[in-house]
Design a protein around this motif. Structure first.
Motif, PDB file in Angstrom:
ATOM      1  N   ARG A 167       0.803  -1.354   0.031  1.00 42.07           N
ATOM      2  CA  ARG A 167      -0.074   0.089   0.006  1.00 42.07           C
ATOM      3  C   ARG A 167       1.015   1.109  -0.072  1.00 42.07           C
ATOM      4  NH1 ARG A 167      -3.367   2.701   3.558  1.00 42.07           N
ATOM      5  NH2 ARG A 167      -5.633   3.278   2.883  1.00 42.07           N
ATOM      6  N   LYS A 168       2.099   1.306   0.914  1.00 43.46           N
ATOM      7  CA  LYS A 168       2.611   2.347   0.853  1.00 43.46           C
ATOM      8  C   LYS A 168       3.439   2.838  -0.252  1.00 43.46           C
ATOM      9  CE  LYS A 168       3.327   2.655   6.052  1.00 43.46           C
ATOM     10  NZ  LYS A 168       4.170   2.443   7.243  1.00 43.46           N
TER      11      LYS A 168
ATOM     12  N   PHE B 179       2.691   1.659  -3.348  1.00 42.96           N
ATOM     13  CA  PHE B 179       1.717   2.333  -4.136  1.00 42.96           C
ATOM     14  C   PHE B 179       1.676   3.706  -4.259  1.00 42.96           C
ATOM     15  CE2 PHE B 179      -0.732  -1.942  -5.069  1.00 42.96           C
ATOM     16  CZ  PHE B 179      -0.300  -1.748  -6.355  1.00 42.96           C
ATOM     17  N   PHE B 180       1.343   4.253  -3.028  1.00 40.75           N
ATOM     18  CA  PHE B 180       1.048   5.530  -2.874  1.00 40.75           C
ATOM     19  C   PHE B 180       2.346   6.501  -3.028  1.00 40.75           C
ATOM     20  CE2 PHE B 180      -2.288   4.744   0.085  1.00 40.75           C
ATOM     21  CZ  PHE B 180      -3.400   5.561  -0.670  1.00 40.75           C
ATOM     22  N   LEU B 181       3.496   5.983  -2.675  1.00 41.61           N
ATOM     23  CA  LEU B 181       4.797   6.594  -3.101  1.00 41.61           C
ATOM     24  C   LEU B 181       4.841   6.928  -4.663  1.00 41.61           C
ATOM     25  CD1 LEU B 181       7.328   7.886  -2.186  1.00 41.61           C
ATOM     26  CD2 LEU B 181       8.562   5.663  -1.885  1.00 41.61           C
ATOM     27  N   GLY B 182       4.563   5.575  -5.281  1.00 44.79           N
ATOM     28  CA  GLY B 182       4.790   5.739  -6.789  1.00 44.79           C
ATOM     29  C   GLY B 182       3.743   6.655  -7.385  1.00 44.79           C
ATOM     30  N   ILE B 183       2.791   6.588  -6.978  1.00 40.92           N
ATOM     31  CA  ILE B 183       1.629   7.416  -7.889  1.00 40.92           C
ATOM     32  C   ILE B 183       1.950   8.917  -7.597  1.00 40.92           C
ATOM     33  CG2 ILE B 183      -0.626   8.470  -7.320  1.00 40.92           C
ATOM     34  CD1 ILE B 183      -1.283   5.386  -6.629  1.00 40.92           C
ATOM     35  N   TRP B 184       2.588   9.502  -6.440  1.00 42.60           N
ATOM     36  CA  TRP B 184       2.982  10.915  -6.281  1.00 42.60           C
ATOM     37  C   TRP B 184       4.129  11.214  -6.845  1.00 42.60           C
ATOM     38  CZ3 TRP B 184      -0.451  14.296  -4.392  1.00 42.60           C
ATOM     39  CH2 TRP B 184      -1.518  13.976  -3.675  1.00 42.60           C
ATOM     40  N   ILE B 185       5.021  10.208  -7.258  1.00 40.22           N
ATOM     41  CA  ILE B 185       6.137  10.644  -7.862  1.00 40.22           C
ATOM     42  C   ILE B 185       5.757  10.825  -9.432  1.00 40.22           C
ATOM     43  CG2 ILE B 185       8.486   9.963  -8.741  1.00 40.22           C
ATOM     44  CD1 ILE B 185       8.840   8.613  -6.032  1.00 40.22           C
ATOM     45  N   CYS B 186       4.917  10.083  -9.748  1.00 35.92           N
ATOM     46  CA  CYS B 186       4.273  10.193 -11.184  1.00 35.92           C
ATOM     47  C   CYS B 186       3.438  11.325 -11.534  1.00 35.92           C
ATOM     48  CB  CYS B 186       3.425   8.789 -11.650  1.00 35.92           C
ATOM     49  SG  CYS B 186       4.541   7.344 -11.957  1.00 35.92           S
ATOM     50  N   LEU B 187       2.939  11.782 -10.309  1.00 31.08           N
ATOM     51  CA  LEU B 187       2.072  12.948 -10.584  1.00 31.08           C
ATOM     52  C   LEU B 187       2.718  14.185 -10.791  1.00 31.08           C
ATOM     53  CD1 LEU B 187      -0.914  12.159  -7.886  1.00 31.08           C
ATOM     54  CD2 LEU B 187      -1.125  12.359 -10.392  1.00 31.08           C
ATOM     55  N   VAL B 188       3.751  14.301  -9.908  1.00 29.01           N
ATOM     56  CA  VAL B 188       4.828  15.504  -9.990  1.00 29.01           C
ATOM     57  C   VAL B 188       5.601  15.409 -11.239  1.00 29.01           C
ATOM     58  CG1 VAL B 188       6.711  16.633  -8.825  1.00 29.01           C
ATOM     59  CG2 VAL B 188       4.843  15.825  -7.493  1.00 29.01           C
ATOM     60  N   SER B 189       6.030  14.364 -11.756  1.00 30.85           N
ATOM     61  CA  SER B 189       6.675  14.272 -13.005  1.00 30.85           C
ATOM     62  C   SER B 189       6.040  14.527 -14.151  1.00 30.85           C
ATOM     63  CB  SER B 189       7.519  12.760 -13.080  1.00 30.85           C
ATOM     64  OG  SER B 189       8.088  12.425 -12.006  1.00 30.85           O
ATOM     65  N   ARG B 190       4.887  14.026 -14.266  1.00 34.70           N
ATOM     66  CA  ARG B 190       4.012  14.314 -15.279  1.00 34.70           C
ATOM     67  C   ARG B 190       3.525  15.742 -15.536  1.00 34.70           C
ATOM     68  NH1 ARG B 190       2.680   9.303 -17.239  1.00 34.70           N
ATOM     69  NH2 ARG B 190       2.199   7.392 -15.787  1.00 34.70           N
TER      70      ARG B 190
ATOM     71  N   LEU C 203      -8.380   4.263  -5.499  1.00 34.74           N
ATOM     72  CA  LEU C 203      -8.530   2.650  -5.579  1.00 34.74           C
ATOM     73  C   LEU C 203      -7.363   2.211  -4.550  1.00 34.74           C
ATOM     74  CD1 LEU C 203      -8.207   2.345  -9.547  1.00 34.74           C
ATOM     75  CD2 LEU C 203     -10.232   1.983  -8.049  1.00 34.74           C
ATOM     76  N   VAL C 204      -6.005   3.137  -4.395  1.00 35.82           N
ATOM     77  CA  VAL C 204      -5.174   2.436  -3.555  1.00 35.82           C
ATOM     78  C   VAL C 204      -5.703   2.547  -2.329  1.00 35.82           C
ATOM     79  CG1 VAL C 204      -2.728   2.400  -2.695  1.00 35.82           C
ATOM     80  CG2 VAL C 204      -3.236   2.532  -5.218  1.00 35.82           C
ATOM     81  N   TYR C 205      -6.494   3.623  -1.891  1.00 36.93           N
ATOM     82  CA  TYR C 205      -6.772   3.808  -0.592  1.00 36.93           C
ATOM     83  C   TYR C 205      -7.723   2.643   0.024  1.00 36.93           C
ATOM     84  CZ  TYR C 205      -9.614   6.191   3.225  1.00 36.93           C
ATOM     85  OH  TYR C 205     -10.162   6.645   4.383  1.00 36.93           O
ATOM     86  N   PHE C 206      -8.494   2.085  -0.959  1.00 38.37           N
ATOM     87  CA  PHE C 206      -9.527   0.961  -0.514  1.00 38.37           C
ATOM     88  C   PHE C 206      -8.855  -0.281  -0.242  1.00 38.37           C
ATOM     89  CE2 PHE C 206     -12.688   4.087  -2.064  1.00 38.37           C
ATOM     90  CZ  PHE C 206     -13.421   4.210  -0.766  1.00 38.37           C
ATOM     91  N   ILE C 207      -7.489  -0.466  -0.434  1.00 34.48           N
ATOM     92  CA  ILE C 207      -6.902  -1.637  -0.123  1.00 34.48           C
ATOM     93  C   ILE C 207      -6.657  -1.886   1.510  1.00 34.48           C
ATOM     94  CG2 ILE C 207      -4.720  -2.781  -0.330  1.00 34.48           C
ATOM     95  CD1 ILE C 207      -4.482  -2.027  -3.163  1.00 34.48           C
ATOM     96  N   ARG C 208      -7.126  -2.677   2.097  1.00 34.87           N
ATOM     97  CA  ARG C 208      -6.954  -2.936   3.499  1.00 34.87           C
ATOM     98  C   ARG C 208      -5.767  -3.267   3.876  1.00 34.87           C
ATOM     99  NH1 ARG C 208     -11.852  -7.077   4.131  1.00 34.87           N
ATOM    100  NH2 ARG C 208     -10.849  -7.944   2.116  1.00 34.87           N
ATOM    101  N   LYS C 209      -5.176  -2.631   5.102  1.00 41.52           N
ATOM    102  CA  LYS C 209      -3.974  -2.854   5.411  1.00 41.52           C
ATOM    103  C   LYS C 209      -3.612  -4.221   6.135  1.00 41.52           C
ATOM    104  CE  LYS C 209      -3.173   2.169   6.726  1.00 41.52           C
ATOM    105  NZ  LYS C 209      -2.885   2.780   8.144  1.00 41.52           N
TER     106      LYS C 209
ATOM    107  N   PHE D 251      12.342   6.377   4.978  1.00 37.72           N
ATOM    108  CA  PHE D 251      12.431   6.388   3.678  1.00 37.72           C
ATOM    109  C   PHE D 251      13.860   5.770   3.075  1.00 37.72           C
ATOM    110  CE2 PHE D 251      13.152   7.886  -0.657  1.00 37.72           C
ATOM    111  CZ  PHE D 251      12.147   7.121  -1.472  1.00 37.72           C
ATOM    112  N   TRP D 252      14.737   6.770   3.432  1.00 38.06           N
ATOM    113  CA  TRP D 252      16.048   6.357   2.979  1.00 38.06           C
ATOM    114  C   TRP D 252      16.745   5.319   3.576  1.00 38.06           C
ATOM    115  CZ3 TRP D 252      17.509   8.158  -1.474  1.00 38.06           C
ATOM    116  CH2 TRP D 252      17.079   9.374  -1.843  1.00 38.06           C
ATOM    117  N   LEU D 253      16.658   4.832   4.729  1.00 37.91           N
ATOM    118  CA  LEU D 253      16.881   3.775   5.396  1.00 37.91           C
ATOM    119  C   LEU D 253      16.313   2.608   4.755  1.00 37.91           C
ATOM    120  CD1 LEU D 253      16.790   4.619   9.108  1.00 37.91           C
ATOM    121  CD2 LEU D 253      18.941   4.158   7.943  1.00 37.91           C
TER     122      LEU D 253
END
Length: 503
Positions: free
Chosen positions: A104-105, A107-118, A224-230, A257-259
């Motif tokens: 889940r985490k 997914f969210f990280l990748g989406i935000w990077i893609c949003l800014v890049s696009r 969509l990612v938000y509704f995936i249960r932890k 993150f960096w660790l």
């Protein structure tokens, strides 16, 4: 760590009666009837994620040449030898990162990077800023989604659901390609091949408008990612919810993150060291490299095919609709082929599919004059007028492309999904994403090989001058043939036994 398990389904004393014929065929799909919601969300995420990726991918080489001024050779090299290796390197690292952060985490990280890049690619017309701030960071964001979806397919499916799950994932992937191709043609037709659109007071080109379309699609992934249960995971006994343990408790988010990245890199290096010590790894690597030659066909459809169509068929050519022949057929064929070939090993399916795929490319190397009669007859009317919506005479290349893509799609339905299933099948528990990332080696090989496409375009299908496009396609066909021939000749040396499969 704690876990809760939902009650397993009741089991009766009598074994279920085996079904045959048509009922037996549809019964193969019934295993998804009780699939948990995370699996259906994974299908939806795959669909939208691929649509956003494909819309950008189809636009890259056209944008690099038209908007940023790079010639065929440089545009092809930037995508195939710069962006593609960067994406693959991060994909290999992301496997361990996903195992540490959780699906889940990541997914969210990748989406935000893609949003800014696009967004940078949409609003920047400065070459260095568009490349450094948008194009190459996008490779990182896309990499954060690829192995995650493979891991999700395994984590959210039971053993009985697994083969159908990966076939469905591949089908939904092609559904995403279909939507992207439709948007690609629609915006180019509406704005013109080299038109402009006013966005928030800024004039952006047709190709940057296509990037904006991919930005909108990317944003749809957030709910969509938000509704995936932890902590959810499917098992043969029921759904298990495992409490997520914070690996770097007490650390700031940025430090954590960096660790995690550091540990992910170390885990990836450790994984490859362990693999290098095993003789079976080299056979697996040879298998994946040979499949890379098959991926040349897929890669050229985004990096070579658009320019070929514009030069041979003219501006505004329905490039997306032509590629949609592949996506429509794959969407239909993959689940059917997957259901009918569950008991066969991936290696056999790859050889059969590879032979069919290689044969299809040779059609494009034939003289277009051989297809003039077909183009002027019923075939041309059906392909050109009905399917593509063309007016007037139909160019023979339209008929050739339709036949080539249809035959290639049939072969692809046999081999391609089995590569992903194979990587997941051999993965030890807890390292699904790490092993899943290895299945992207063929894509890297395909992208590196198709990097020469810019030179082939310049030599045999230039924007100005005499064209010999058949020679370019012959070179592609011979390159693709390396895969089935190599797999067949070397099968005794490189074949790896798949868990649960017998020959």
């Amino acid at each position: 760590m704690s876990a809760t398990t939902s009650p397993p389904p009741s089991v009766s004393g009598a074994a279920p009666e085996a079904r045959h014929g048509l009922l037996g065929f549809f019964a193969k799909f019934a295993v998804l009837k009780n699939a948990q919601r995370e699996l259906w969300l994974t299908f939806a995420i795959k669909f939208v994620c691929v649509a956003a990726y494909s819309l950008s991918n189809k636009t890259f080489v056209l944008w690099l040449s038209s908007d940023l001024g790079f010639n065929d050779q440089k545009a092809g090299a930037i995508v195939s030898w710069g962006w593609a290796p960067a994406m693959t390197i991060f994909t290999l690292l992301v496997g361990s990162l996903t195992d540490a952060l959780g699906l889940r985490k990541t997914f969210f990280l990748g989406i935000w990077i893609c949003l800014v890049s696009r967004a940078v690619m949409v609003f920047s017309s400065t070459p260095w800023l568009a490349l450094v701030g948008g194009f190459f960071p996008l490779a990182i964001g896309e990499a954060l989604g690829n192995p995650v979806l493979i891991a999700a397919g395994r984590k959210f499916s039971t053993t009985k659901q697994r083969s159908i799950t990966f076939s469905f994932l591949y089908a939904f992937m092609n559904g995403g390609f279909f939507i992207a191709a439709a948007i690609f043609d629609h915006l180019r037709k509406g704005l013109g091949e080299h038109g402009h659109w006013s966005l928030f007071g800024t004039q952006i080109s047709t190709y940057r408008t296509l990037f904006f379309g991919s930005l909108i699609l990317e944003a749809l992934l957030l709910p969509l990612v938000y509704f995936i249960r932890k902590g959810a995971e499917a098992t043969d006994q029921g759904v298990v919810f495992t409490e997520e343990v914070e690996k770097y408790k007490g650390r700031r988010a940025w430090d954590s993150f960096w660790l995690t990245v550091r540990d992910g890199a170390r885990d990836t290096i450790r994984l490859f060291r362990e693999l290098l010590a095993q003789s079976g790894f080299y056979r697996l690597l040879a298998f994946l490299i040979l499949i890379g030659f098959l991926k040349v066909i897929t890669m050229q459809m985004d990096y070579v095919f658009p320019k070929f169509c514009l030069r041979e068929l003219g501006d505004g050519a329905p490039i997306g609709q032509l590629t949609n022949i592949n996506y429509i057929l794959i969407f239909i064929l993959v689940p059917i082929v997957g259901a009918l070939t569950q008991r066969f090993a991936a290696y056999r399916m790859v050889i059969i599919g590879g032979i069919i795929c290689a044969a299809s490319v040779f059609i494009m190397a034939l003289p277009p004059a051989w297809f003039e009669t077909a183009a002027a007859g019923i075939t041309g009317k059906w392909v050109g007028h009905w399917f593509l919506g063309l007016k007037g005479a139909v160019h023979p290349y339209y008929v050739m492309i339709a036949i080539y893509v249809a035959i290639f799609s049939f072969g692809e339905a046999f081999y391609s999904p089995r590569v992903y299933e194979y990587a997941a099948a051999i993965a030890p528990k807890g390292q699904e994403a790490s092993y899943g990332s290895l299945s992207y080696i063929p894509l890297l090989m395909g992208k590196l090989l198709v990097g020469s496409g810019g030179w082939l375009l310049a030599a045999y299908c230039p924007e100005q001058g005499v064209r010999h496009s058949g020679m370019m396609w012959l070179i592609f066909a011979l390159a693709v043939t390396v895969a089935p021939v190599g797999l067949l000749v070397l099968r005794r040396y490189i074949r790896v036994q798949e868990a649960g499969r017998q020959e």
